[in-house]
Design a protein around this motif. Sequence first.
Motif, mmCIF file in Angstrom:
data_model
loop_
_atom_site.group_PDB
_atom_site.id
_atom_site.type_symbol
_atom_site.label_atom_id
_atom_site.label_comp_id
_atom_site.label_asym_id
_atom_site.label_seq_id
_atom_site.Cartn_x
_atom_site.Cartn_y
_atom_site.Cartn_z
ATOM 1 N N ILE A 106 21.935 -42.800 4.059
ATOM 2 C CA ILE A 106 20.072 -43.133 3.031
ATOM 3 C C ILE A 106 20.981 -42.805 1.744
ATOM 4 O O ILE A 106 21.602 -42.626 1.124
ATOM 5 C CB ILE A 106 19.897 -41.478 2.844
ATOM 6 N N ASP A 107 19.561 -43.271 1.129
ATOM 7 C CA ASP A 107 19.917 -44.014 -0.269
ATOM 8 C C ASP A 107 18.747 -42.877 -0.848
ATOM 9 O O ASP A 107 17.988 -42.756 -0.955
ATOM 10 C CB ASP A 107 19.355 -45.232 -0.724
ATOM 11 N N ASN A 108 19.272 -41.967 -2.087
ATOM 12 C CA ASN A 108 18.359 -41.196 -1.962
ATOM 13 C C ASN A 108 17.240 -41.526 -3.022
ATOM 14 O O ASN A 108 16.094 -41.070 -3.072
ATOM 15 C CB ASN A 108 19.407 -40.164 -3.098
ATOM 16 N N GLN A 109 17.050 -42.512 -3.533
ATOM 17 C CA GLN A 109 16.838 -42.504 -4.857
ATOM 18 C C GLN A 109 15.429 -43.104 -3.739
ATOM 19 O O GLN A 109 14.306 -43.525 -4.187
ATOM 20 C CB GLN A 109 17.382 -44.385 -5.781
ATOM 21 N N LYS A 110 15.947 -44.080 -2.336
ATOM 22 C CA LYS A 110 14.767 -44.632 -2.028
ATOM 23 C C LYS A 110 13.978 -44.080 -1.390
ATOM 24 O O LYS A 110 12.709 -44.261 -1.361
ATOM 25 C CB LYS A 110 15.284 -45.430 -1.211
ATOM 26 N N LEU A 111 14.795 -42.364 -1.058
ATOM 27 C CA LEU A 111 13.605 -41.780 -0.272
ATOM 28 C C LEU A 111 12.613 -41.719 -1.399
ATOM 29 O O LEU A 111 11.211 -41.040 -0.383
ATOM 30 C CB LEU A 111 14.618 -40.532 0.102
ATOM 31 N N CYS A 112 13.559 -41.117 -2.641
ATOM 32 C CA CYS A 112 12.808 -40.115 -3.577
ATOM 33 C C CYS A 112 10.817 -41.355 -3.715
ATOM 34 O O CYS A 112 10.382 -40.255 -3.568
ATOM 35 C CB CYS A 112 13.077 -39.899 -4.665
ATOM 36 N N GLU A 113 11.191 -42.071 -4.124
ATOM 37 C CA GLU A 113 10.786 -43.364 -3.897
ATOM 38 C C GLU A 113 9.115 -43.445 -3.291
ATOM 39 O O GLU A 113 7.963 -43.604 -3.113
ATOM 40 C CB GLU A 113 10.694 -44.728 -4.248
ATOM 41 N N ILE A 114 10.057 -43.396 -1.803
ATOM 42 C CA ILE A 114 8.895 -42.850 -0.425
ATOM 43 C C ILE A 114 8.125 -41.749 -1.002
ATOM 44 O O ILE A 114 6.842 -41.851 -1.004
ATOM 45 C CB ILE A 114 9.741 -43.375 0.214
ATOM 46 N N LEU A 115 8.719 -40.642 -0.744
ATOM 47 C CA LEU A 115 7.826 -39.351 -1.007
ATOM 48 C C LEU A 115 6.763 -39.179 -2.177
ATOM 49 O O LEU A 115 5.904 -38.664 -2.088
ATOM 50 C CB LEU A 115 8.944 -38.476 -1.503
ATOM 51 N N ARG A 116 7.469 -40.261 -2.977
ATOM 52 C CA ARG A 116 6.442 -40.348 -4.134
ATOM 53 C C ARG A 116 5.073 -41.329 -4.103
ATOM 54 O O ARG A 116 4.193 -41.064 -4.457
ATOM 55 C CB ARG A 116 7.037 -40.773 -5.721
ATOM 56 N N GLN A 117 5.394 -42.460 -3.207
ATOM 57 C CA GLN A 117 4.812 -43.377 -2.438
ATOM 58 C C GLN A 117 3.405 -42.444 -2.315
ATOM 59 O O GLN A 117 2.543 -42.761 -2.067
ATOM 60 C CB GLN A 117 5.357 -44.292 -2.541
ATOM 61 N N TYR A 118 3.880 -41.858 -1.431
ATOM 62 C CA TYR A 118 2.523 -41.187 -0.795
ATOM 63 C C TYR A 118 2.411 -39.600 -0.869
ATOM 64 O O TYR A 118 1.413 -39.339 0.084
ATOM 65 C CB TYR A 118 3.666 -41.203 1.223
ATOM 66 N N GLY A 119 2.630 -39.329 -2.253
ATOM 67 C CA GLY A 119 2.172 -37.802 -2.388
ATOM 68 C C GLY A 119 2.897 -37.265 -1.637
ATOM 69 O O GLY A 119 2.461 -35.944 -2.031
ATOM 70 N N LEU A 120 3.680 -37.193 -1.269
ATOM 71 C CA LEU A 120 4.366 -35.809 -0.937
ATOM 72 C C LEU A 120 5.534 -35.250 -1.542
ATOM 73 O O LEU A 120 5.636 -34.178 -1.560
ATOM 74 C CB LEU A 120 5.543 -36.031 0.747
ATOM 75 N N TYR A 121 5.757 -36.107 -2.566
ATOM 76 C CA TYR A 121 7.061 -35.559 -4.302
ATOM 77 C C TYR A 121 6.345 -35.806 -5.246
ATOM 78 O O TYR A 121 6.210 -37.317 -4.641
ATOM 79 C CB TYR A 121 8.431 -35.815 -3.906
#
Length: 338
Positions: A106-121
């Motif tokens: 897993i790419d931590n940066q990509k994970l954060c970007e996806i979570l932010r994109q969907y308003g989860l984080y």
Amino acid sequence: MTTSVLICDDSGFARRQMARSIPDGWDVDIHFAENGKEAISAIKQGKADVMFLDLNMPVMDGYQTMQIVKEQDLPTLVIVVSGDVQPEAHKKMLSLGVIAFIAKPIDNQKLCEILRQYGLYTGEATSQGRSQNVLVVEPRSQQSELDAYREMANVAMGRAGEQVAKLLGEFIQLPIPNVNLITNNELHMAISDVKSSDSLSAVSHGFIGAGINGEALVIFNDANFSTMGKLLKYHHKSTKEEYELEVLMDISNILVGACVNALSEQLHVTFSHNHPIILGRHCDIDQVLETNSQRWDKILAIEIAYAINSQDIQFDLLLLFPGNAMELVYEKLVKHTH
């Protein structure tokens, strides 16, 4: 407000990796499932506002799990985290309703970007994951070692499958890697499924780097050569032998190259490759193993049985590491997951 997060993966090593990748600033309550059946139960108990879902699992795989989530309209947002990075896998899972697809490791940066994109984080994107209360590695035991090797193989298997899928234009069915610690005399047991075929061809690729040496064997059932050649759009050479040799070498080079590159990335080791060696043509598995010059006392054997169901094609990739290399592999896996 605390978010319930469910991590569904058959590998304990992978579950802990995923848990550590969750950003520190995200207020979550983390739950775990080892397969889709456990995941469905957890979702119904309200333990999965967000689910991180693997694809290749026993009991119930990721595809079957998402089918149930979709059919029953279960309340969870699903992000796939998988070693299977084939475009067809992406397309199928997106059609079932997953919101995103992340390749292992897993790419931590990509994970954060996806979570932010969907308003989860809503915190800052970071390359660092959760620093507290999550250990990646269990106390060392044979089971924890095998689990780590299996997850390493899962990522390598997916990368190799993706390359062959692109080459052949077909979806590659990926298995759960079969991982065993064996002696040389038990080597034939590690590929018992292959032995059922009367006639095989095999090629060996050696690789070495940073004190880690290994061997990759690619084993084909002879009946598959003609179909594979057609998928590759190859024209017959002057002889059938030349035609089959071209198919054997091209598939094995791509399969092993992608697999070893994925191992290299996970272990942070640069491997050099030996010239491939034909171990046997149109022979049985015992003859293949007799031709193989390796005589290691203790072996880590990883068997990956690929299949193209639409074409009735099966071929195996067998990764072999001697005992001393096995120790280095485990040390590097542990080191680079902290």
